[in-house]
Design a protein around this motif. Structure first.
Motif, PDB file in Angstrom:
ATOM      1  N   GLN A   1       0.882  -1.077  -0.065  1.00  0.00           N
ATOM      2  CA  GLN A   1       0.101   0.096   0.111  1.00  0.00           C
ATOM      3  C   GLN A   1       0.931   1.350  -0.010  1.00  0.00           C
ATOM      4  OE1 GLN A   1      -2.760  -0.817   3.045  1.00  0.00           O
ATOM      5  NE2 GLN A   1      -4.256   0.514   2.183  1.00  0.00           N
ATOM      6  N   THR A   2       1.831   1.366   0.989  1.00  0.00           N
ATOM      7  CA  THR A   2       2.797   2.471   1.022  1.00  0.00           C
ATOM      8  C   THR A   2       3.605   2.745  -0.351  1.00  0.00           C
ATOM      9  OG1 THR A   2       3.141   2.021   3.206  1.00  0.00           O
ATOM     10  CG2 THR A   2       4.695   3.432   2.152  1.00  0.00           C
TER      11      THR A   2
ATOM     12  N   ASP B   1      -0.512   6.716   4.020  1.00  0.00           N
ATOM     13  CA  ASP B   1       0.238   5.302   3.821  1.00  0.00           C
ATOM     14  C   ASP B   1       1.940   5.534   3.752  1.00  0.00           C
ATOM     15  OD1 ASP B   1      -1.363   3.259   3.441  1.00  0.00           O
ATOM     16  OD2 ASP B   1      -1.993   4.139   1.424  1.00  0.00           O
TER      17      ASP B   1
ATOM     18  N   ALA C   1       3.277   3.041   8.282  1.00  0.00           N
ATOM     19  CA  ALA C   1       1.897   2.646   8.402  1.00  0.00           C
ATOM     20  C   ALA C   1       1.531   1.212   8.706  1.00  0.00           C
ATOM     21  CB  ALA C   1       1.185   3.109   6.899  1.00  0.00           C
TER      22      ALA C   1
ATOM     23  N   GLU D   1      -1.513  -0.847  11.647  1.00  0.00           N
ATOM     24  CA  GLU D   1      -2.494  -1.625  11.016  1.00  0.00           C
ATOM     25  C   GLU D   1      -3.992  -2.251  11.817  1.00  0.00           C
ATOM     26  OE1 GLU D   1      -0.525  -4.745   8.858  1.00  0.00           O
ATOM     27  OE2 GLU D   1      -0.373  -3.429   7.026  1.00  0.00           O
TER      28      GLU D   1
END
Lengths: 314, 511
Positions: free
Chosen positions: A46-47, B134, B138, B142
């Motif tokens: 995602q990052t 993000d 990140a 979670e």
């Protein structure tokens, strides 16, 4: 003359444009992904996607190129992936260190090369000539990093008379600037000087064998005058060319010496950019190096006309 | 005309030389000192790599955290002795009975470097910034469902499932720093810093970052008027500068120099076992390494002592699991010995002949290149022909990501909680499970351990998982390296830490 300069400048713009295309293509062809690298081994999909999008890397290459070159035309070379700082700022911050070192080194080189080359040509096959050959051979052969470390240990540690590395801007103290410059300038200058010595020697030898030299001697001129007026002046043209090439090379950074002396110049910046696949910085730096080469070539050509009145650009 | 042009050129060069790099022109010496008197001069630290960016939530570079450690604070901080978590910006915390709600009581009277007061809104802003964008950290949040400010000094964190390691997730290192609300809009955090830490960012220039003492710091320090970080990448230069007094502190020490530095009276050198670990891993998708017997053969074929000696010159501890001895999570399990005979038998039983292994290493971490030589020699004895592939790190990561390798060697740095050591690396769908190890039982154990709130039971679950990981050779663990740092004799109050955090808060000069 002015017409010539304008023509050359237009040519330079074309060359720079060509360089920009090639650099952009090459930089993106190199394997390795700047975003993966920025995240290191701790990879999170995602990052990763978010960062790619923010850097504009999700766009087609053609779009990326025109975005980049469009901004570059108005002086904006983009933002470093690595540090988030503008590329132009990163380059400007390091320009002083690189100019200082390149100029310092070329002065050291000339101080070594001109007398050494001249003596070895004039006293050909004498002990002086052999000495010069050995010295210049050694200068070319000794790796720069090794000589740098030896100089640091000798002058920085044992004699403790010179600072072992680091760069101090001229504006913060010319004395400090010079002290810090000495060791790296000598390290780089010895190598350049060794190369230059050979050119000085061979072009002086060539001039010595020319008819005009024989004529000058025949008309009874003193040897000193023959050398000064006829030999050296004619021998200078090729030497200037090589000095120009050396200077342009030094301006594009001397990475090894910069690392050894923690001298933050353009070479280190470019190396870092390659290692971190920092496309904007790498593109900007290579474009600048190309510009240096073009500029110095132009200056060298103009210098020819001064040294040799037979050459004219009108 | 010609002369004047030359003069102009020289003048332009001088001008450029004087202008550039001027960012480092702030002289911090003699400026007022820190919260407890301070004024004790500027400490100069030589670090080996250049920080990339100063945004604590975005950078992953160790060099950046060396600086940020002194500028920012987190809610809690690890104690360097036993890695339990201690108060920092949070003074107390409690969990609900279902372990899904954590309440943090915040320290009062803390001010950011820009003068604004620290409160719960800043914590909410900082964590939401990481989640919403993000950012690189990140994954640590979670498990978080919601973060809210109950009042000015109370923050409530709601979790999707229990996270017994929450303190570790928000306090391991300065990647979870607390910024003032709206900081990212008001500042370019890549080059500016607004923290609550003992030092403030004063100036940056290529190769140098200068900090000044934070006069309003809430803790006991600082006792020096500033810290300057200088990038000195060549160890000889760094050590010479340390000997001549040009710098006060460095960690740029090649392991082969440790012995000679220990005899040097002008330098104080200390080593401490780190929480880092280095390992070798084989690609489970590529024959013959998909065969457990072949992997076991490799595990028996390696001479870990020799590898460690070559890579670190003795400045490391051999370990067959990830977590070093001394941690409460250490599990004493070492089933393998250097046994080439056994390895050859295993290889024979697996029906493998003429095994070839491409071993991917990177000059970014020279110890992997050195260790690879020993691994190659060890495995040649067993009948596996290793070709060493040295790549630059960008290409290395690329190949790792695409699974284009037989085997590689690398390390994991700075983990404190077992979750960080094992979870993403060895669960079937783990984001860092590049070797494609998938054992359902291991995954189940690791997932249970991740949410188990009873610490003893959690340890038991991790021990069981680790045994399977080691038996299956998902990773072949090699060693935990030492942290090695040296400083000038006039530096006092500095504590070397196993997590490599470099904190100058309590340091004094000229003692």
């Amino acid at each position: 003359m002015a017409g010539y300069v304008v023509r050359r400048t237009l040519q330079a713009v074309l060359v720079l444009f060509g360089v920009s295309v090639i650099v952009f293509a090459l930089v993106h062809l190199v394997p390795g992904d700047p975003i993966r690298l920025a995240l290191g081994t701790r990879f999170d999909p995602q990052t990763y996607e978010a960062l790619r999008e923010r850097a504009g890397l999700d766009q087609p290459l053609v779009v990326q190129y025109f975005d980049w070159i469009g901004s570059a035309l108005v002086g904006d070379l983009g933002v470093s992936f690595r540090s988030g700082e503008p590329v132009t700022l990163l380059i400007l911050e390091r320009l002083g260190a690189t100019l200082s070192l390149a100029l310092g080194a070329i002065i050291v080189a000339l101080v070594i090369a001109v007398p050494l080359g001249l003596v070895s040509a004039v006293k050909r096959r004498s002990p002086a000539d052999y000495f010069a050959t050995v010295v210049s051979q050694a200068g070319i052969s000794i790796p720069e990093f090794w000589m740098g470390i030896l100089l640091i240990l000798l002058f920085g540690l044992y004699l403790d008379i010179l600072p072992p590395g680091g760069y101090v801007p001229f504006g913060e103290g010319p004395g400090d600037w010079l002290l810090h410059l000495l060791l790296p300038a000598v390290t780089v200058g010895v190598v350049s000087g060794s190369i230059l010595t050979r050119f000085v020697r061979s072009s002086v030898l060539e001039a010595l064998g020319q008819d005009y030299t024989r004529t000058a001697r025949a008309k009874g001129l003193r040897e000193g005058l023959v050398l000064r007026r006829h030999v050296v002046r004619n021998a200078l043209v090729p030497v200037v060319t090589v000095t120009g090439v050396q200077l342009a090379y030094l301006l594009s950074g001397v990475v090894v010496v910069e690392v050894v002396f923690s001298w933050n110049g353009l070479g280190l910046l470019a190396l870092q950019a390659v290692e971190s696949r920092d496309y904007p910085v790498l593109q900007g730096a290579v474009l600048l190096f190309a510009f240096f080469f073009l500029l110095i070539n132009l200056l060298v050509d103009l210098l020819y006309a001064y040294l040799d009145p037979r050459i004219s650009y009108s | 005309m010609r002369t004047s042009r030359l003069v102009a050129l020289v003048a332009a060069v001088m001008f450029a030389a004087s202008c550039s790099g001027g960012g480092g022109g702030v002289d911090v010496d003699g400026q007022g000192g820190g919260g407890s008197g301070g004024g004790g001069g500027t400490l100069i630290a030589a670090i080996s790599a250049e920080p990339d960016k100063l945004d604590p939530h975005a950078t992953t570079a160790y060099a950046s955290f060396q600086v940020l450690e002194n500028v920012y604070d987190t809610l809690v901080v690890p104690n360097p002795e036993d890695f339990s978590f201690e108060p920092s910006l949070a003074t107390e915390w409690s969990t609900s009975s279902d372990e899904r709600t954590w309440t943090f009581q915040l320290r009062e009277g803390v001010k950011f470097h820009d003068g604004s007061a620290f409160d719960a809104a800043d914590v909410v802003y900082s964590f939401n910034r990481i989640i919403d964008n993000d950012l690189a950290t990140a994954f640590r949040l979670e498990a978080v469902r919601d973060i809210r400010a109950q009042d000015r000094n109370t923050v409530v964190v709601e979790l999707k499932q229990p996270a017994p390691n929450l303190l570790s997730l928000v306090g391991d290192y300065k990647g979870m720093s607390i910024l003032p609300e709206g900081a990212a809009d008001e500042h370019n955090l890549n080059t500016e810093a607004v923290g609550t830490g003992p030092f403030e960012l004063a100036a940056t220039s290529p190769g140098s970052i200068e900090l000044t003492a934070n006069k309003n710091y809430w803790g006991e320090g600082p006792f020096v008027s500033g810290v300057e970080f200088r990038v000195v990448s060549e160890p000889t230069t760094a050590l010479t500068q340390l000997s001549t007094g040009e710098v006060h502190w460095t960690d740029n020490i090649p392991p082969q120099q440790i012995t000679s530095l220990e005899d040097d009276e002008s330098v104080t050198i200390e080593t401490v076992p780190s929480v880092d670990y280095w390992y070798m891993s084989m690609n489970f998708e590529r024959p013959p390494f998909d065969d457990p017997q072949v992997r076991e053969a490799v595990a028996y074929g390696l001479d870990r002592e020799a590898i460690t000696e070559t890579a670190k010159f003795g400045a490391a501890e051999v370990n067959q699991t990830a977590i070093p001895e001394g941690s409460r999570w250490y599990y004493d399990y070492a089933p393998y010995s250097h046994d080439p005979e056994r390895a050859r038998q295993l290889l024979q039983q697996s029906g493998t002949s003429n095994a070839q292994m491409g071993l991917m290493v990177t000059d970014e971490y020279p110890e992997t290149v050195q260790a690879a030589q020993v691994i190659k020699a060890n495995l040649a004895e067993v009948g596996i022909n290793v070709s060493i592939q040295v790549e630059d790190f960008a290409t290395w990561l690329d190949r790792q990501g695409r699974g284009e390798y037989d085997a590689f060697m690398l390390g994991w740095l700075g983990n404190i909680d077992p979750f960080g050591f094992y979870h993403a690396q060895h669960t079937c769908s783990g984001s860092n499970n590049y070797q494609n190890y998938c054992d359902q039982q291991t995954t189940r154990l690791l997932e249970q351990a991740a949410t188990e709130t009873d610490e003893d039971q959690r340890k038991e679950l991790y021990d069981q998982a680790v045994k399977r990981i080691v038996d299956d050779n998902s990773y072949i663990y090699l060693y935990n390296p030492d942290v090695v740092q040296a400083w000038a004799p006039d530096v006092s109050g500095y504590q070397i830490r196993p997590d490599r955090a470099i904190n100058f808060e309590t340091v004094k000069l000229g003692g």
